[in-house]
Design a protein around this motif. Sequence first.
Motif, PDB file in Angstrom:
ATOM      1  N   VAL A  96       0.881  -1.164   0.000  1.00 16.33           N
ATOM      2  CA  VAL A  96       0.000   0.000   0.000  1.00 16.33           C
ATOM      3  C   VAL A  96       0.918   1.212   0.000  1.00 16.33           C
ATOM      4  CG1 VAL A  96      -1.975  -1.128   1.072  1.00 16.33           C
ATOM      5  CG2 VAL A  96      -0.217  -0.101   2.531  1.00 16.33           C
ATOM      6  N   ASP A  97       0.536   2.245  -0.759  1.00 21.96           N
ATOM      7  CA  ASP A  97       1.485   3.315  -1.073  1.00 21.96           C
ATOM      8  C   ASP A  97       0.903   4.691  -0.723  1.00 21.96           C
ATOM      9  OD1 ASP A  97       2.171   0.927  -2.267  1.00 21.96           O
ATOM     10  OD2 ASP A  97       3.001   1.826  -4.060  1.00 21.96           O
ATOM     11  N   HIS A  98       1.775   5.580  -0.312  1.00 21.50           N
ATOM     12  CA  HIS A  98       1.481   6.921   0.207  1.00 21.50           C
ATOM     13  C   HIS A  98       1.322   6.838   1.718  1.00 21.50           C
ATOM     14  CE1 HIS A  98       1.278   9.295  -3.446  1.00 21.50           C
ATOM     15  NE2 HIS A  98       0.496   8.386  -3.996  1.00 21.50           N
ATOM     16  N   ILE A  99       0.171   6.417   2.204  1.00 20.48           N
ATOM     17  CA  ILE A  99      -0.169   6.098   3.613  1.00 20.48           C
ATOM     18  C   ILE A  99       0.123   7.207   4.627  1.00 20.48           C
ATOM     19  CG2 ILE A  99       0.052   3.608   3.199  1.00 20.48           C
ATOM     20  CD1 ILE A  99       2.723   3.791   4.860  1.00 20.48           C
ATOM     21  N   GLU A 100       0.102   8.479   4.249  1.00 22.36           N
ATOM     22  CA  GLU A 100       0.329   9.542   5.217  1.00 22.36           C
ATOM     23  C   GLU A 100      -0.707   9.534   6.342  1.00 22.36           C
ATOM     24  OE1 GLU A 100       0.834   9.854   2.015  1.00 22.36           O
ATOM     25  OE2 GLU A 100       2.419  11.288   1.531  1.00 22.36           O
ATOM     26  N   TYR A 101      -1.944   9.132   6.034  1.00 23.81           N
ATOM     27  CA  TYR A 101      -3.026   9.168   7.024  1.00 23.81           C
ATOM     28  C   TYR A 101      -3.334   7.789   7.602  1.00 23.81           C
ATOM     29  CZ  TYR A 101      -3.924  14.054   5.960  1.00 23.81           C
ATOM     30  OH  TYR A 101      -3.805  15.422   5.824  1.00 23.81           O
ATOM     31  N   LEU A 102      -2.410   6.863   7.479  1.00 29.49           N
ATOM     32  CA  LEU A 102      -2.597   5.513   8.002  1.00 29.49           C
ATOM     33  C   LEU A 102      -2.673   5.531   9.526  1.00 29.49           C
ATOM     34  CD1 LEU A 102      -2.648   2.465   7.181  1.00 29.49           C
ATOM     35  CD2 LEU A 102      -0.179   2.458   7.555  1.00 29.49           C
ATOM     36  N   ASP A 103      -3.661   4.829  10.091  1.00 27.69           N
ATOM     37  CA  ASP A 103      -3.809   4.784  11.546  1.00 27.69           C
ATOM     38  C   ASP A 103      -3.250   3.483  12.103  1.00 27.69           C
ATOM     39  OD1 ASP A 103      -5.697   2.870  10.894  1.00 27.69           O
ATOM     40  OD2 ASP A 103      -7.430   4.084  11.502  1.00 27.69           O
ATOM     41  N   PHE A 121       4.877  13.981  -1.185  1.00 28.91           N
ATOM     42  CA  PHE A 121       4.794  14.708   0.087  1.00 28.91           C
ATOM     43  C   PHE A 121       5.441  16.090  -0.052  1.00 28.91           C
ATOM     44  CE2 PHE A 121       6.673  15.945   4.130  1.00 28.91           C
ATOM     45  CZ  PHE A 121       5.666  15.708   5.049  1.00 28.91           C
ATOM     46  N   TYR A 122       6.600  16.117  -0.680  1.00 29.11           N
ATOM     47  CA  TYR A 122       7.339  17.369  -0.889  1.00 29.11           C
ATOM     48  C   TYR A 122       6.620  18.283  -1.877  1.00 29.11           C
ATOM     49  CZ  TYR A 122      10.747  20.101  -3.613  1.00 29.11           C
ATOM     50  OH  TYR A 122      11.378  21.086  -4.328  1.00 29.11           O
ATOM     51  N   PHE A 123       6.224  17.723  -3.011  1.00 27.51           N
ATOM     52  CA  PHE A 123       5.685  18.555  -4.090  1.00 27.51           C
ATOM     53  C   PHE A 123       4.344  19.170  -3.706  1.00 27.51           C
ATOM     54  CE2 PHE A 123       4.389  19.503  -8.513  1.00 27.51           C
ATOM     55  CZ  PHE A 123       5.585  20.005  -9.000  1.00 27.51           C
ATOM     56  N   LEU A 124       3.559  18.423  -2.907  1.00 30.29           N
ATOM     57  CA  LEU A 124       2.261  18.918  -2.460  1.00 30.29           C
ATOM     58  C   LEU A 124       2.363  19.751  -1.177  1.00 30.29           C
ATOM     59  CD1 LEU A 124       0.075  15.746  -3.108  1.00 30.29           C
ATOM     60  CD2 LEU A 124       0.050  17.876  -4.398  1.00 30.29           C
ATOM     61  N   ARG A 125       3.567  19.886  -0.665  1.00 35.68           N
ATOM     62  CA  ARG A 125       3.803  20.605   0.589  1.00 35.68           C
ATOM     63  C   ARG A 125       2.910  20.052   1.706  1.00 35.68           C
ATOM     64  NH1 ARG A 125       3.758  26.909  -0.984  1.00 35.68           N
ATOM     65  NH2 ARG A 125       1.822  26.272  -2.002  1.00 35.68           N
ATOM     66  N   GLU A 126       2.858  18.724   1.772  1.00 33.44           N
ATOM     67  CA  GLU A 126       2.055  18.020   2.764  1.00 33.44           C
ATOM     68  C   GLU A 126       2.661  18.221   4.155  1.00 33.44           C
ATOM     69  OE1 GLU A 126      -0.622  16.800   4.343  1.00 33.44           O
ATOM     70  OE2 GLU A 126      -1.068  15.730   2.479  1.00 33.44           O
ATOM     71  N   THR A 127       1.852  18.136   5.168  1.00 27.09           N
ATOM     72  CA  THR A 127       2.341  18.232   6.550  1.00 27.09           C
ATOM     73  C   THR A 127       2.073  16.971   7.350  1.00 27.09           C
ATOM     74  OG1 THR A 127       0.267  19.280   7.231  1.00 27.09           O
ATOM     75  CG2 THR A 127       2.095  20.753   6.612  1.00 27.09           C
ATOM     76  N   GLN A 128       1.112  16.160   6.902  1.00 34.09           N
ATOM     77  CA  GLN A 128       0.800  14.909   7.587  1.00 34.09           C
ATOM     78  C   GLN A 128       1.815  13.846   7.170  1.00 34.09           C
ATOM     79  OE1 GLN A 128      -1.686  14.202   9.777  1.00 34.09           O
ATOM     80  NE2 GLN A 128      -1.170  12.052   9.963  1.00 34.09           N
ATOM     81  N   GLN A 129       2.601  13.364   8.141  1.00 31.73           N
ATOM     82  CA  GLN A 129       3.647  12.392   7.839  1.00 31.73           C
ATOM     83  C   GLN A 129       3.148  10.962   8.029  1.00 31.73           C
ATOM     84  OE1 GLN A 129       7.459  12.954   9.571  1.00 31.73           O
ATOM     85  NE2 GLN A 129       7.657  15.061   8.885  1.00 31.73           N
ATOM     86  N   PRO A 130       3.667  10.024   7.251  1.00 29.98           N
ATOM     87  CA  PRO A 130       3.311   8.624   7.476  1.00 29.98           C
ATOM     88  C   PRO A 130       3.812   8.175   8.855  1.00 29.98           C
ATOM     89  CG  PRO A 130       5.124   8.799   5.905  1.00 29.98           C
ATOM     90  CD  PRO A 130       4.624  10.184   6.140  1.00 29.98           C
ATOM     91  N   PRO A 131       3.149   7.196   9.456  1.00 24.46           N
ATOM     92  CA  PRO A 131       3.487   6.771  10.829  1.00 24.46           C
ATOM     93  C   PRO A 131       4.729   5.881  10.887  1.00 24.46           C
ATOM     94  CG  PRO A 131       1.704   5.428   9.994  1.00 24.46           C
ATOM     95  CD  PRO A 131       1.998   6.444   8.919  1.00 24.46           C
ATOM     96  N   VAL A 132       5.887   6.467  10.592  1.00 26.08           N
ATOM     97  CA  VAL A 132       7.112   5.682  10.471  1.00 26.08           C
ATOM     98  C   VAL A 132       7.463   4.972  11.777  1.00 26.08           C
ATOM     99  CG1 VAL A 132       9.612   5.858  10.142  1.00 26.08           C
ATOM    100  CG2 VAL A 132       8.044   7.012   8.557  1.00 26.08           C
ATOM    101  N   ALA A 133       7.355   5.676  12.911  1.00 24.13           N
ATOM    102  CA  ALA A 133       7.717   5.055  14.192  1.00 24.13           C
ATOM    103  C   ALA A 133       6.856   3.827  14.457  1.00 24.13           C
ATOM    104  CB  ALA A 133       7.576   6.074  15.322  1.00 24.13           C
TER     105      ALA A 133
END
Length: 418
Positions: free
Chosen positions: A261-268, A289-301
């Motif tokens: 699954v790809d992108h996943i910035e809003y993954l819970d 993420f960069y080009f859209l100047r997104e602020t919501q980061q994927p849940p890497v931790a």
Amino acid sequence: MERILTNLKLVTLEPDHGYHVIDNAMVIIRQGKISYAGSYQADQLNHADSQAELVDCQQALVTPGFIDCHTHLIFAGNRANEFEQRLNGVPYEDIAKAGGGILSTVRATREATEDELFELAMARLAGLKRDGVTTVEVKSGYGLTTEDELKMLRVARRIGEQADIKVSTTLLAAHALPPEFAGRSDAYIDLVCDEIIPAAAQENLADAVDVFCEGIGFSPTQCERVFKAAIKHGLMIKGHTEQLSNLGGSALAAEMGAKSVDHIEYLDEAGVEALAKHNTVATLLPGAFYFLRETQQPPVALLREKRVPMAISTDFNPGTSPIASLRTMMNMACTFFRLTPEECLRGVTVNAAQALGLSETCGQIREGMAADLALWRVSSPAELSYRMGVPDLIARVVDGEFFYQPENQSQEAVCRLI
């Protein structure tokens, strides 16, 4: 042809042990596959073919060939004018109403011939090759008719016929609603499931099927229908999910057997748990993420905590990530998402291979794998994520064959035949 590569620094990617560099290593290639990779062993030479080609790699750092596991390389036109308009304050809604946005790419792609699309894609692919890419995933999704989606996939297969690159193809007909189906999204999904997927499968044009599960794309219920059709026709599934909101598309895809699954910035957390349970790869796309100047980061931790494999890709496309550089994505993943250089290298090799269902053939340097390698003029693996723009690549090796960068005009400049 048998080749023996010596005098190199070999980067290994062992499970749960990080990466480490083997100095004075050697790699033996027979019939396009790796038959030995490790420390230099003189007795290995005793078993070599008398006609084997010995290559002195002059202390090059050798990694698996890079894998770009999410791209939209095939399209016509570009959206630079819209980029400029947005920066001058024109709302995206106004641009779309004037015929811009994804539908402008759809119109241009429909009008282009296969030959035109092939030439455009090959020029873009050159940028990825400069960053050590030996395998690339290519999606359709800018045709949105049976004829035009198949046209894009035929171009992708044609690219894969080139000796120096491998291509995995993905049908993304459920990318956007075509204008002729305005207000009739279920009818378009009928077309995707009943006609486009069967046609792509019958002609062996697609390895996988993707969907855009989003409010501006398609609902989870519609995406589930697409996944079921893909599975029925023996195709892998994957998803553009949780990019702009959390609709539960990632969990749905994972539960149905998606490779990634790809992108996943809003993954819970529930979505992360589903990925972990089903060993689904989370593909991070820092370019968008960069080009859209997104602020919501994927849940890497959380992905780390649950031991979900993370891949990294360019998402090369005309609207939200027109960046044909996988090493730039590695640097962005470090700076934006705080991944380590080791995680980034894993993300463009072993985990990217898993995202494409290719774990048994590429992404690692070990016995039995395809001899897909990248030779670098760097001293440590961390430099591959640290530095951008410097031509560090010496050569790519695809199925055991060397492909040198144009600036490296002769083999003697970078490797020496013994």
